[in-house]
Motif scaffolding. Structure first.
Motif, PDB file in Angstrom:
ATOM      1  N   ALA A 233       0.850  -1.190   0.000  1.00  0.00           N
ATOM      2  CA  ALA A 233       0.000   0.000   0.000  1.00  0.00           C
ATOM      3  C   ALA A 233       0.884   1.238   0.000  1.00  0.00           C
ATOM      4  O   ALA A 233       1.889   1.297   0.724  1.00  0.00           O
ATOM      5  CB  ALA A 233      -0.938   0.022   1.206  1.00  0.00           C
ATOM      6  N   VAL A 234       0.509   2.214  -0.797  1.00  0.00           N
ATOM      7  CA  VAL A 234       1.185   3.509  -0.848  1.00  0.00           C
ATOM      8  C   VAL A 234       0.189   4.534  -0.321  1.00  0.00           C
ATOM      9  O   VAL A 234      -0.870   4.747  -0.928  1.00  0.00           O
ATOM     10  CB  VAL A 234       1.636   3.861  -2.276  1.00  0.00           C
ATOM     11  CG1 VAL A 234       2.345   5.204  -2.291  1.00  0.00           C
ATOM     12  CG2 VAL A 234       2.529   2.771  -2.841  1.00  0.00           C
ATOM     13  N   VAL A 235       0.546   5.169   0.802  1.00  0.00           N
ATOM     14  CA  VAL A 235      -0.371   6.085   1.479  1.00  0.00           C
ATOM     15  C   VAL A 235       0.372   7.364   1.813  1.00  0.00           C
ATOM     16  O   VAL A 235       1.610   7.393   1.873  1.00  0.00           O
ATOM     17  CB  VAL A 235      -0.943   5.439   2.759  1.00  0.00           C
ATOM     18  CG1 VAL A 235      -1.645   4.131   2.450  1.00  0.00           C
ATOM     19  CG2 VAL A 235       0.162   5.215   3.785  1.00  0.00           C
ATOM     20  N   PRO A 236      -0.351   8.468   2.058  1.00  0.00           N
ATOM     21  CA  PRO A 236       0.306   9.717   2.467  1.00  0.00           C
ATOM     22  C   PRO A 236       0.992   9.573   3.817  1.00  0.00           C
ATOM     23  O   PRO A 236       0.498   8.887   4.715  1.00  0.00           O
ATOM     24  CB  PRO A 236      -0.839  10.724   2.518  1.00  0.00           C
ATOM     25  CG  PRO A 236      -1.918  10.127   1.663  1.00  0.00           C
ATOM     26  CD  PRO A 236      -1.789   8.651   1.817  1.00  0.00           C
ATOM     27  N   ALA A 237       2.120  10.241   3.974  1.00  0.00           N
ATOM     28  CA  ALA A 237       2.880  10.148   5.220  1.00  0.00           C
ATOM     29  C   ALA A 237       2.133  10.783   6.377  1.00  0.00           C
ATOM     30  O   ALA A 237       2.276  10.361   7.528  1.00  0.00           O
ATOM     31  CB  ALA A 237       4.245  10.802   5.037  1.00  0.00           C
ATOM     32  N   ALA A 238       1.311  11.806   6.103  1.00  0.00           N
ATOM     33  CA  ALA A 238       0.605  12.502   7.176  1.00  0.00           C
ATOM     34  C   ALA A 238      -0.668  11.797   7.612  1.00  0.00           C
ATOM     35  O   ALA A 238      -1.325  12.251   8.556  1.00  0.00           O
ATOM     36  CB  ALA A 238       0.274  13.928   6.738  1.00  0.00           C
ATOM     37  N   ALA A 239      -1.042  10.710   6.939  1.00  0.00           N
ATOM     38  CA  ALA A 239      -2.265  10.003   7.310  1.00  0.00           C
ATOM     39  C   ALA A 239      -2.082   9.345   8.668  1.00  0.00           C
ATOM     40  O   ALA A 239      -1.083   8.668   8.915  1.00  0.00           O
ATOM     41  CB  ALA A 239      -2.615   8.961   6.251  1.00  0.00           C
ATOM     42  N   ALA A 240      -3.042   9.551   9.563  1.00  0.00           N
ATOM     43  CA  ALA A 240      -2.943   9.022  10.923  1.00  0.00           C
ATOM     44  C   ALA A 240      -3.474   7.603  10.969  1.00  0.00           C
ATOM     45  O   ALA A 240      -4.524   7.295  10.413  1.00  0.00           O
ATOM     46  CB  ALA A 240      -3.728   9.909  11.883  1.00  0.00           C
ATOM     47  N   LEU A 241      -2.721   6.743  11.641  1.00  0.00           N
ATOM     48  CA  LEU A 241      -3.130   5.356  11.846  1.00  0.00           C
ATOM     49  C   LEU A 241      -3.550   5.214  13.294  1.00  0.00           C
ATOM     50  O   LEU A 241      -2.751   5.480  14.208  1.00  0.00           O
ATOM     51  CB  LEU A 241      -1.982   4.407  11.516  1.00  0.00           C
ATOM     52  CG  LEU A 241      -2.304   2.919  11.434  1.00  0.00           C
ATOM     53  CD1 LEU A 241      -3.325   2.665  10.324  1.00  0.00           C
ATOM     54  CD2 LEU A 241      -1.047   2.110  11.168  1.00  0.00           C
ATOM     55  N   GLY A 242      -4.796   4.804  13.519  1.00  0.00           N
ATOM     56  CA  GLY A 242      -5.390   4.793  14.850  1.00  0.00           C
ATOM     57  C   GLY A 242      -4.491   4.282  15.955  1.00  0.00           C
ATOM     58  O   GLY A 242      -3.857   5.039  16.679  1.00  0.00           O
ATOM     59  N   ASP A 243      -4.387   2.954  16.098  1.00  0.00           N
ATOM     60  CA  ASP A 243      -3.580   2.376  17.170  1.00  0.00           C
ATOM     61  C   ASP A 243      -2.170   2.052  16.725  1.00  0.00           C
ATOM     62  O   ASP A 243      -1.394   1.469  17.477  1.00  0.00           O
ATOM     63  CB  ASP A 243      -4.255   1.111  17.704  1.00  0.00           C
ATOM     64  CG  ASP A 243      -4.569   0.117  16.593  1.00  0.00           C
ATOM     65  OD1 ASP A 243      -4.243   0.420  15.430  1.00  0.00           O
ATOM     66  OD2 ASP A 243      -5.144  -0.941  16.887  1.00  0.00           O
ATOM     67  N   GLY A 244      -1.814   2.401  15.479  1.00  0.00           N
ATOM     68  CA  GLY A 244      -0.456   2.175  15.005  1.00  0.00           C
ATOM     69  C   GLY A 244      -0.188   0.792  14.475  1.00  0.00           C
ATOM     70  O   GLY A 244       0.932   0.507  14.036  1.00  0.00           O
ATOM     71  N   THR A 245      -1.176  -0.095  14.484  1.00  0.00           N
ATOM     72  CA  THR A 245      -0.983  -1.458  14.004  1.00  0.00           C
ATOM     73  C   THR A 245      -1.401  -1.569  12.548  1.00  0.00           C
ATOM     74  O   THR A 245      -2.361  -0.934  12.111  1.00  0.00           O
ATOM     75  CB  THR A 245      -1.803  -2.445  14.848  1.00  0.00           C
ATOM     76  OG1 THR A 245      -3.197  -2.091  14.758  1.00  0.00           O
ATOM     77  CG2 THR A 245      -1.362  -2.390  16.310  1.00  0.00           C
ATOM     78  N   LEU A 246      -0.665  -2.394  11.797  1.00  0.00           N
ATOM     79  CA  LEU A 246      -0.955  -2.625  10.392  1.00  0.00           C
ATOM     80  C   LEU A 246      -1.516  -4.025  10.207  1.00  0.00           C
ATOM     81  O   LEU A 246      -1.238  -4.926  11.005  1.00  0.00           O
ATOM     82  CB  LEU A 246       0.317  -2.455   9.555  1.00  0.00           C
ATOM     83  CG  LEU A 246       0.970  -1.074   9.585  1.00  0.00           C
ATOM     84  CD1 LEU A 246       2.289  -1.104   8.814  1.00  0.00           C
ATOM     85  CD2 LEU A 246       0.034  -0.039   8.998  1.00  0.00           C
ATOM     86  N   PRO A 247      -2.327  -4.230   9.170  1.00  0.00           N
ATOM     87  CA  PRO A 247      -2.816  -5.586   8.904  1.00  0.00           C
ATOM     88  C   PRO A 247      -1.663  -6.553   8.679  1.00  0.00           C
ATOM     89  O   PRO A 247      -0.602  -6.187   8.158  1.00  0.00           O
ATOM     90  CB  PRO A 247      -3.669  -5.410   7.640  1.00  0.00           C
ATOM     91  CG  PRO A 247      -4.037  -3.963   7.624  1.00  0.00           C
ATOM     92  CD  PRO A 247      -2.871  -3.246   8.235  1.00  0.00           C
ATOM     93  N   ALA A 248      -1.876  -7.792   9.066  1.00  0.00           N
ATOM     94  CA  ALA A 248      -0.831  -8.805   8.934  1.00  0.00           C
ATOM     95  C   ALA A 248      -0.498  -9.006   7.465  1.00  0.00           C
ATOM     96  O   ALA A 248      -1.385  -9.158   6.623  1.00  0.00           O
ATOM     97  CB  ALA A 248      -1.285 -10.117   9.576  1.00  0.00           C
ATOM     98  N   GLY A 249       0.800  -9.017   7.158  1.00  0.00           N
ATOM     99  CA  GLY A 249       1.253  -9.240   5.799  1.00  0.00           C
ATOM    100  C   GLY A 249       1.171  -8.043   4.885  1.00  0.00           C
ATOM    101  O   GLY A 249       1.433  -8.163   3.688  1.00  0.00           O
TER     102      GLY A 249
END
Length: 474
Positions: free
Chosen positions: A439-455
């Motif tokens: 996945a290519v996403v903006p650097a400023a996009a906030a990720l809720g709890d900081g966890t990413l989907p597995a794989g």
């Protein structure tokens, strides 16, 4: 009386000036004008009577009810009752509320009557509430004959014992049927075809629509009867008739869909009993209309992987993430002004993305025809699809496919930067569920709890140039 006193009396007693009002929005003015000063419609200002001078005296009527504290009001009778169609219940906030009036508007042939016939059949069979208790449903059709509706019901399997059908366009007669049958649900198809003999004007006119809607709403509130009204739309997609119609009803739903596609979307524009950010997805076929709890597969092509000019993105329709594919074709142009054709993409945003690609990335398409389209009739309306459009155009121009399993979403700014998008966790989770690994996403996009989907490998970039490098890296 002297001449001076008579002249003074005549000067102080001014005749009542006529008042004029707009039949679309209700704007008033002291003199007639050709164009409404509020909604800017032409020919809608009409005289409504004389404007009174000074304050009026209103008679006080005896009260028929007792005011109670708000905490003592019973709410059990105002709970949502499911319709048996899960996607419609999602949009309505759980189902139909007793006494609620729902306006369902859409283009001709989009499937409004088919959907409501299925809902009426579910309620009549007792499938809607889940308790198995049959109910009485009155379906009033003003556009078709009873035989035509019966044929459609037979085709989609909506022949229920408690489903009553009547073809009628007179308001008084319809209210008489409601009084005699005492239904648990009323469906009126459509409100623009019904007329009242008490009001002048043809069916569908502003005065007739206002009178019909007011009478139906009064009957619904007094009997705690849920009512679904079918409404026509104008050529620009808005509900036909006076604007007050949308203010009178409790829920306004828009039925959208391309007539060349089977996908149908229902959005709540106004909802007094639930959220307005939910979207229901349906599949319209010969056997009826079916809800799609997982519609993402409709917007992906089997040949998308390994093909130049294709990029997958994740959009949010309300709270629902939808994975869709953007395809682009760049070809040499023989015209002085190369063509820019789009389907499912905003043409102005495509022009902006091409200008940003030319200025900040050095991609020249000034002598090339550019075609951009989405798969399956989906519409990528939000700005988060900008990055996918840019990557698809770059892939098509260079004739190089993007790596398999790549998704991209982000808003492209005029300075070549990437702006954050909302719902990053839901987008990544939906992409990972369908098997995407990059996945290519903006650097400023906030990720809720900081966890990413597995794989899932996520490249957080700040500019369009960085996004192109991250997307094409193997």
């Amino acid at each position: 009386m002297t001449t001076t006193s008579a002249r003074a009396a005549r000067s102080t007693t001014k005749p009542a000036r006529p008042a004029f009002a707009c039949t679309e929005c209700g704007w008033t003015t002291a003199k007639w004008v050709g164009r409404c000063g509020e909604c800017q419609e032409w020919g809608t200002v009409a005289e409504v009577g004389a404007a009174g001078v000074g304050p009026r005296t209103v008679a006080v009527a005896p009260t028929r009810s007792t005011a109670r504290e708000i905490a003592q009001i019973e709410v059990d009778a105002a709970r949502h009752a499911p319709t048996g169609v899960g996607e419609l219940d999602r949009v309505l906030g759980g189902g139909l509320v007793p006494g609620a009036v729902v306006l369902l508007a859409g283009e001709p042939g989009v499937g409004k009557s088919t959907l409501l016939l299925a809902v009426a059949s579910n309620v009549a069979r007792g499938v809607a509430a889940g308790s198995g208790r049959p109910a009485r449903v009155l379906y009033v059709t003003g556009e078709e004959s009873a035989g035509q509706v019966r044929l459609r019901a037979e085709r989609i399997g909506a022949l229920a014992p408690g489903l009553l059908l009547v073809a009628e366009t007179d308001l008084a007669t319809i209210l008489g049927h409601v009084e005699r049958e005492d239904p648990d649900l009323l469906v009126l198809d459509s409100v623009q075809t019904v007329a009242s003999t008490e009001v002048e004007g043809s069916p569908g006119g502003p005065s007739q629509v206002r009178e019909v809607a007011g009478a139906i709403i009064a009957a619904a509130k007094s009997r705690d009867l849920p009512v679904v009204l079918v409404g026509h739309v104008t050529k620009d997609g808005s509900v036909a008739g006076p604007r007050t119609l949308e203010h009178l009803v409790d829920v306004v739903c828009q039925f959208e869909g391309d007539r060349h596609s089977r996908l149908r979307l229902v959005r709540a524009v106004k909802n007094r009993y639930g959220p307005t950010d939910e979207v229901g997805c349906f599949d319209l076929s010969e056997s009826g209309i079916v809800g799609l709890p997982d519609p993402s597969g409709l917007f992906l092509s089997s040949a998308g992987a390994g093909v130049a000019g294709s990029c997958v993105t994740v959009t949010l329709e309300g709270r629902r993430p939808l994975v869709l594919e953007v395809q682009a074709l760049v070809a040499p142009s023989a015209l002085a002004n190369p063509r820019r054709a789009v389907s499912g993409i905003d043409s102005s945003r495509l022009a902006m993305n091409l200008a940003v690609l030319h200025r900040h990335v050095g991609l020249r398409v000034m002598d090339q025809d550019v075609y951009v389209s989405t798969i399956g009739g989906a519409r990528a309306g939000e700005p988060s699809a900008d990055l996918a459009v840019a990557l698809a155009v770059l892939s098509a121009r260079q004739d190089t496919p993007l790596p398999a399993g790549t998704v991209a979403f982000g808003e492209v700014g005029l300075a070549g930067d990437l702006r954050p998008v909302v719902g990053l966790e839901r987008r990544l989770a939906e992409a990972a569920r369908l098997g995407y690994t990059r996945a290519v996403v903006p650097a400023a996009a906030a990720l809720g709890d900081g966890t990413l989907p597995a794989g899932m490998k996520v490249a957080r970039v700040g500019s369009l140039r960085e996004a192109l490098a991250a997307a094409t890296a193997t």
